[in-house]
Enzyme design. Structure first.
Site, PDB file in Angstrom:
ATOM      1  N   SER A  84      39.851  42.181  46.160  1.00 28.71           N
ATOM      2  CA  SER A  84      40.560  42.416  44.905  1.00 28.71           C
ATOM      3  C   SER A  84      40.419  41.220  43.974  1.00 28.71           C
ATOM      4  O   SER A  84      40.138  41.367  42.779  1.00 28.71           O
ATOM      5  CB  SER A  84      42.032  42.711  45.179  1.00 28.71           C
ATOM      6  OG  SER A  84      42.185  43.943  45.851  1.00 28.71           O
ATOM      7  N   ASP A  85      40.615  40.024  44.509  1.00 26.44           N
ATOM      8  CA  ASP A  85      40.409  38.811  43.718  1.00 26.44           C
ATOM      9  C   ASP A  85      38.984  38.746  43.174  1.00 26.44           C
ATOM     10  O   ASP A  85      38.758  38.525  41.985  1.00 26.44           O
ATOM     11  CB  ASP A  85      40.652  37.578  44.588  1.00 26.44           C
ATOM     12  CG  ASP A  85      42.113  37.169  44.638  1.00 26.44           C
ATOM     13  OD1 ASP A  85      42.874  37.527  43.723  1.00 26.44           O
ATOM     14  OD2 ASP A  85      42.500  36.485  45.609  1.00 26.44           O
TER      15      ASP A  85
END
Length: 397
Positions: A175-176
């Protein structure tokens, strides 16, 4: 050590003022730096970017492997964004920059006098990028999002792991990193728009939005009735497409995701009858009877070791691969042959493997010009550059 080789890459000549920290923003700016941009990393007093102390691989200078892996090709300066004089330095740097990027909570940059409207006053055509947790609007706009939150709320965790175990996150912070990739894509797109029109703009992405983008096809398929479950290494709509073990207990991946690959695999295993078995006649049939098929295949694979099966599957053109651990990846010659991995000499840690941006350009190649900077390493040279910018209004905010 500073082995900067000068401008190179398709973004050579582009300057980025980087106020991001931890993972998403630093990954975005490292991509830009690998592509040739001059990235000035602005860090807080004390420990700098919090990623410098994030994992157990701490070296003598206090920098973790987590930080080192996300910050090559940058320069570092420590500035206190609570102090008006240091905010003024950032504004002076912005006047010399093409890109300004931050990943504060919504409203924080504006309160410091470093929002889009503030920076646009000193560089009218700036490309300003904000990475947030949940987007600039809505009931969650002020929430704090970590990578695991993005994986959880996007549905990624609901389809990751084994059916008889709790939902699992992906081992990598996808996600990052995906939000960082979208930020970099947005920035280069806005730079192209500026080249055509002379206009800058405010670009935004979020951890949640980027994570949901990874399940685009899943969301549409679910609306059409496709069920999605946790299946471990298996696939919801392809079979056989999962991990199996050879006689030595080592796991490998078999990706026989169409009828042709399945027929070749069945022939190799001495089980041509599986092709005419009505339970396995089509991919849809195999998916419905995935567990039964996997059990039959596993029994066959247990006759020989994993190395044998990888070699045999490769000879008949069926996709298969070993399952590497991280140390295996760092030794894979294919990655070095294509420039996806290189070695950088770090000032205190010595030679370190570094992943490069996996893009090739015939005229403007990606390069590694600098090791990850030590905290505040380039303070004086960056201040000299800021001093040479146009006089600015000293009123911030």
């Amino acid at each position: 050590m500073d082995n900067d080789q000068g401008p190179t890459g398709p973004l050579a000549g582009i300057r980025v003022v980087d106020l991001t920290h931890i993972a998403a923003g630093p990954f975005a700016t490292m991509l830009l730096a690998d592509l040739g941009a001059d990235v000035i990393k602005v860090e807080r007093p004390g420990g700098g970017d919090g990623a410098r102390q994030m994992d157990v691989s701490i070296h003598g200078d206090g920098d973790s492997g987590y930080y080192l892996g996300l910050n090559k090709n940058k320069r570092s300066i420590v500035l206190d964004l609570r102090a008006a004089q240091d905010v003024e330095v950032v504004r002076r740097l912005a006047a010399t920059a093409d890109v300004f990027i931050e990943n504060f909570r919504p409203g924080s940059a504006e309160r410091m006098g470093l929002g889009y409207a503030d920076i646009r006053k000193v560089r009218k055509d700036i490309v300003y990028c904000s990475i947030t947790g949940f987007g600039p609007s809505g009931h969650l706009r002020d929430g704090i999002a970590y990578d695991i939150v993005g994986q959880a709320m996007s549905g990624i965790m609901s389809i990751t792991g084994d059916a008889d175990r709790p939902p699992a996150k992906c081992g990598a912070p996808i996600s990052d990193l995906t939000s960082g990739i979208f930020a970099a894509l947005g920035i280069v797109s806005a730079l192209y728009h500026r080249q055509r029109t002379g206009e800058g703009q405010h670009v935004g992405t979020s951890l949640l939005g980027a994570s949901v983008a990874l399940v685009s096809s899943y969301i549409t398929s679910q609306a059409l009735g496709t069920p999605f479950d946790r299946l471990g290494s298996a696939h919801n709509t392809l079979a056989p497409y999962q991990a199996f073990a050879g006689s030595d207990g080592r796991y490998f991946i078999l990706a026989a995701g169409n009828d042709g690959f399945f027929a070749r695999t069945a022939q190799l295993l001495g089980r041509p009858d599986l092709v005419t078995d009505q339970r396995f006649a089509t991919n849809a049939d195999r998916s419905r009877h995935r567990a039964e098929l996997a059990e039959l295949l596993q029994r066959a694979f247990e006759r020989r070791d994993t190395e044998h099966w990888l070699r045999a599957l490769g000879e008949i053109g069926v996709p298969a691969s070993p399952i590497y651990d991280i140390a295996d990846v760092a030794r894979e010659p294919q990655l070095y042959a294509n420039g996806y991995l290189t070695t950088v000499e770090h000032q205190t840690a010595g030679p370190l493997p570094m992943v490069t941006t996996p893009l090739t350009f015939s005229a403007t190649p990606v390069s590694v010009r600098r090791p990850p900077p030590r905290l505040d390493e380039h303070h004086h040279e960056i201040l000299r550059e800021a001093a040479g910018s146009l006089p600015l209004d000293t009123t911030c905010g």
